[in-house]
Design a protein around this motif. Sequence first.
Motif, PDB file in Angstrom:
ATOM      1  N   VAL A   2      12.599 -10.789  -6.398  1.00 36.46           N
ATOM      2  CA  VAL A   2      12.097 -10.971  -4.910  1.00 36.46           C
ATOM      3  C   VAL A   2      12.751 -12.315  -4.470  1.00 36.46           C
ATOM      4  CG1 VAL A   2      10.255 -11.343  -3.367  1.00 36.46           C
ATOM      5  CG2 VAL A   2       9.988  -9.665  -5.154  1.00 36.46           C
ATOM      6  N   THR A  29       9.932  -2.193  -8.006  1.00 36.63           N
ATOM      7  CA  THR A  29      10.521  -1.799  -9.192  1.00 36.63           C
ATOM      8  C   THR A  29       9.678  -0.884  -9.790  1.00 36.63           C
ATOM      9  OG1 THR A  29      12.004  -3.480  -9.262  1.00 36.63           O
ATOM     10  CG2 THR A  29      11.819  -2.031 -11.187  1.00 36.63           C
ATOM     11  N   HIS A  80      11.772 -15.343  -2.916  1.00 42.42           N
ATOM     12  CA  HIS A  80      10.586 -15.768  -2.250  1.00 42.42           C
ATOM     13  C   HIS A  80      10.707 -17.188  -1.658  1.00 42.42           C
ATOM     14  CE1 HIS A  80       8.700 -17.715  -5.656  1.00 42.42           C
ATOM     15  NE2 HIS A  80       9.368 -16.743  -6.313  1.00 42.42           N
ATOM     16  N   TRP A  97       1.071 -11.553  -8.880  1.00 42.74           N
ATOM     17  CA  TRP A  97       1.250 -12.905  -8.504  1.00 42.74           C
ATOM     18  C   TRP A  97       0.099 -13.509  -7.351  1.00 42.74           C
ATOM     19  CZ3 TRP A  97       2.673 -14.606  -3.305  1.00 42.74           C
ATOM     20  CH2 TRP A  97       2.875 -13.661  -2.552  1.00 42.74           C
ATOM     21  N   LYS A  98       0.151 -14.895  -7.305  1.00 43.86           N
ATOM     22  CA  LYS A  98      -0.775 -15.175  -6.434  1.00 43.86           C
ATOM     23  C   LYS A  98      -0.189 -16.285  -5.337  1.00 43.86           C
ATOM     24  CE  LYS A  98      -5.378 -17.315  -5.849  1.00 43.86           C
ATOM     25  NZ  LYS A  98      -5.141 -17.025  -4.221  1.00 43.86           N
ATOM     26  N   LYS A 150      -6.086 -14.842 -13.268  1.00 42.92           N
ATOM     27  CA  LYS A 150      -6.268 -13.365 -13.718  1.00 42.92           C
ATOM     28  C   LYS A 150      -7.256 -13.169 -15.039  1.00 42.92           C
ATOM     29  CE  LYS A 150      -2.748  -9.640 -14.292  1.00 42.92           C
ATOM     30  NZ  LYS A 150      -1.441  -9.382 -14.031  1.00 42.92           N
ATOM     31  N   THR A 165       7.096  -7.428  -5.412  1.00 45.04           N
ATOM     32  CA  THR A 165       6.945  -7.777  -6.713  1.00 45.04           C
ATOM     33  C   THR A 165       6.889  -6.282  -7.441  1.00 45.04           C
ATOM     34  OG1 THR A 165       4.777  -8.225  -6.979  1.00 45.04           O
ATOM     35  CG2 THR A 165       6.129  -9.934  -6.502  1.00 45.04           C
ATOM     36  N   GLY A 221       7.616 -24.796  -8.882  1.00 49.03           N
ATOM     37  CA  GLY A 221       7.953 -23.560  -9.434  1.00 49.03           C
ATOM     38  C   GLY A 221       8.886 -23.024  -8.747  1.00 49.03           C
ATOM     39  N   GLY A 222       9.141 -21.649  -9.065  1.00 47.67           N
ATOM     40  CA  GLY A 222      10.232 -20.868  -8.341  1.00 47.67           C
ATOM     41  C   GLY A 222      11.427 -20.557  -9.329  1.00 47.67           C
ATOM     42  N   TYR A 223      10.918 -20.840 -10.557  1.00 54.32           N
ATOM     43  CA  TYR A 223      12.143 -20.472 -11.777  1.00 54.32           C
ATOM     44  C   TYR A 223      12.962 -19.359 -11.455  1.00 54.32           C
ATOM     45  CZ  TYR A 223       9.848 -24.671 -14.416  1.00 54.32           C
ATOM     46  OH  TYR A 223       9.297 -25.872 -14.535  1.00 54.32           O
ATOM     47  N   ALA A 224      12.187 -18.258 -11.179  1.00 55.91           N
ATOM     48  CA  ALA A 224      12.727 -16.909 -11.438  1.00 55.91           C
ATOM     49  C   ALA A 224      13.607 -16.556  -9.735  1.00 55.91           C
ATOM     50  CB  ALA A 224      11.617 -15.848 -11.417  1.00 55.91           C
TER      51      ALA A 224
HETATM   52  C1  FAD Z   1       3.981  -7.123 -14.889  1.00 57.19           C
HETATM   53  C2  FAD Z   1       4.576  -7.706 -13.899  1.00 57.19           C
HETATM   54  C3  FAD Z   1       5.951  -7.399 -13.242  1.00 57.19           C
HETATM   55  C4  FAD Z   1       6.689  -8.281 -12.457  1.00 57.19           C
HETATM   56  N1  FAD Z   1       7.814  -7.558 -12.159  1.00 57.19           N
HETATM   57  C5  FAD Z   1       8.485  -8.289 -11.058  1.00 57.19           C
HETATM   58  C6  FAD Z   1       9.832  -7.973 -10.639  1.00 57.19           C
HETATM   59  O1  FAD Z   1      10.285  -6.898 -10.879  1.00 57.19           O
HETATM   60  N2  FAD Z   1      10.321  -8.789  -9.613  1.00 57.19           N
HETATM   61  C7  FAD Z   1       9.690  -9.705  -9.078  1.00 57.19           C
HETATM   62  O2  FAD Z   1      10.376 -10.470  -8.173  1.00 57.19           O
HETATM   63  N3  FAD Z   1       8.470 -10.379  -9.365  1.00 57.19           N
HETATM   64  C8  FAD Z   1       7.760  -9.615 -10.304  1.00 57.19           C
HETATM   65  N4  FAD Z   1       6.650  -9.854 -10.933  1.00 57.19           N
HETATM   66  C9  FAD Z   1       5.981 -10.955 -10.119  1.00 57.19           C
HETATM   67  C10 FAD Z   1       6.541 -12.348 -10.505  1.00 57.19           C
HETATM   68  O3  FAD Z   1       6.240 -12.640 -12.150  1.00 57.19           O
HETATM   69  C11 FAD Z   1       6.025 -13.428  -9.682  1.00 57.19           C
HETATM   70  O4  FAD Z   1       6.322 -13.281  -8.389  1.00 57.19           O
HETATM   71  C12 FAD Z   1       6.351 -14.902 -10.344  1.00 57.19           C
HETATM   72  O5  FAD Z   1       5.427 -15.773  -9.985  1.00 57.19           O
HETATM   73  C13 FAD Z   1       7.740 -15.290  -9.879  1.00 57.19           C
HETATM   74  O6  FAD Z   1       8.144 -16.488 -10.391  1.00 57.19           O
HETATM   75  P1  FAD Z   1       8.779 -17.809  -9.746  1.00 57.19           P
HETATM   76  O7  FAD Z   1       9.523 -18.700 -10.949  1.00 57.19           O
HETATM   77  O8  FAD Z   1       9.874 -17.222  -8.945  1.00 57.19           O
HETATM   78  O9  FAD Z   1       7.634 -18.512  -8.932  1.00 57.19           O
HETATM   79  P2  FAD Z   1       6.422 -19.346  -9.546  1.00 57.19           P
HETATM   80  O10 FAD Z   1       7.027 -20.432 -10.107  1.00 57.19           O
HETATM   81  O11 FAD Z   1       5.576 -18.546 -10.218  1.00 57.19           O
HETATM   82  O12 FAD Z   1       5.814 -19.851  -8.116  1.00 57.19           O
HETATM   83  C14 FAD Z   1       6.230 -20.656  -7.122  1.00 57.19           C
HETATM   84  C15 FAD Z   1       5.655 -20.509  -5.863  1.00 57.19           C
HETATM   85  O13 FAD Z   1       5.912 -19.248  -5.317  1.00 57.19           O
HETATM   86  C16 FAD Z   1       4.953 -18.251  -4.909  1.00 57.19           C
HETATM   87  N5  FAD Z   1       5.365 -16.977  -5.319  1.00 57.19           N
HETATM   88  C17 FAD Z   1       5.757 -16.196  -6.465  1.00 57.19           C
HETATM   89  N6  FAD Z   1       6.068 -15.227  -6.233  1.00 57.19           N
HETATM   90  C18 FAD Z   1       5.899 -14.660  -4.734  1.00 57.19           C
HETATM   91  C19 FAD Z   1       6.276 -13.641  -4.121  1.00 57.19           C
HETATM   92  N7  FAD Z   1       6.690 -12.604  -4.666  1.00 57.19           N
HETATM   93  N8  FAD Z   1       6.333 -13.952  -2.808  1.00 57.19           N
HETATM   94  C20 FAD Z   1       6.007 -15.049  -2.199  1.00 57.19           C
HETATM   95  N9  FAD Z   1       5.732 -16.266  -2.967  1.00 57.19           N
HETATM   96  C21 FAD Z   1       5.682 -15.989  -4.333  1.00 57.19           C
HETATM   97  C22 FAD Z   1       3.761 -18.712  -5.873  1.00 57.19           C
HETATM   98  O14 FAD Z   1       2.666 -18.395  -5.049  1.00 57.19           O
HETATM   99  C23 FAD Z   1       4.127 -20.306  -5.941  1.00 57.19           C
HETATM  100  O15 FAD Z   1       3.610 -21.062  -4.736  1.00 57.19           O
HETATM  101  C24 FAD Z   1       5.941  -9.506 -11.886  1.00 57.19           C
HETATM  102  C25 FAD Z   1       4.418  -9.728 -12.385  1.00 57.19           C
HETATM  103  C26 FAD Z   1       3.914  -8.855 -13.239  1.00 57.19           C
HETATM  104  C27 FAD Z   1       2.846  -9.403 -13.800  1.00 57.19           C
END
Ligand code: FAD
Length: 276
Positions: free
Chosen positions: A95, A153, A97, A252-253, A265, A150, A109-112
Amino acid sequence: MNKFNLAAALEEKKIKTLTVVSNSRITPNMHRVVFGGEDIARFPADCAGSYVKLLFSPEGETSIEALMASAKPVMRTLTISGRDMAQGTLSVDFVSHADTTAPFDASQGGYAAYFAANATAGDTLCFAGPQTIQSYISEADWFLLVADMTSLTAVMTKVATLPADAKGYVVLNVTSRDDVQPMTLPAGMSLVVNVQGEQAPLLADVVADLAWLDGKVAVWCACEFTAMKAIRTYLNGEREVPRSDCYISSYWKQGVTEEGHKVLKHQDSEAQSANV
Ligand SMILES: Cc1cc2nc3c(=O)[nH]c(=O)nc-3n(C[C@H](O)[C@H](O)[C@H](O)COP(=O)(O)OP(=O)(O)OC[C@H]3O[C@@H](n4cnc5c(N)ncnc54)[C@H](O)[C@@H]3O)c2cc1C
């Protein structure tokens, strides 16, 4: 996992290193990164829908050298969206995001999200897993599947396994209508799409507004933490759906990185167990 353990995990092949083959935007708010490389053979043919942990250095780097130099990698959980045995690839849908035009700031954050925005062919990424996720119960009169961006998939792989005569709902909370990917539903399943926005109803309200069907319901729900709790309260409370008939999880939160979400969680799970 400390420095020593990471080295051992790599040695024992518990961690797999894959190489980016391509990166494309498949819908307005979703990047698909396709990976290949020698370690791809360690991913089974049926791993689509399973989740993996992706490893980053605290600075957001993904090379083995950067990971080895860091005391503890940062982990992010994503779902495998496809496994192509003939091509020797697998894909992950991320995603979009975060505003990735701003420089990466580890404290936010936002690594992914940053990885997906910037990944180019030849980049490497370390994976732990895959692990399978729970499905819906199969003995049911109808099915209620709820997902957000999220878990898109994951829910698509669940939809693909529904019986041909399944009836019920697939409820999707998406950033834009165009983020809904093509999926084939059994004739008795209705697709309900909620496009997020200031005027849009909350996901829990969309679920509560569905016409309730007769008989035993099988629930599969994965979404944002606060939304998940509201949906769970409605289903287990007002609708008295037994917990054993539900898979309800937060992915996610809002406002909290994955590390913070993990803590919440865990606390929520303990509170639920104490409440049996
Ligand atoms: C079993 C499982 C499977 C998952 N599969 C997927 C997948 O296939 N694809 C996917 O994109 N995610 C998926 N997620 C969710 C993903 O792990 C989280 O969204 C994660 O926080 C993203 O990491 P990040 O490093 O981008 O952001 P983080 O460093 O974790 O967060 C940074 C900031 O971004 C915000 N944030 C995180 N995710 C979102 C979002 N989706 N929308 C808005 N704000 C957000 C957080 O609240 C925080 O403020 C999955 C989670 C689980 C538990």
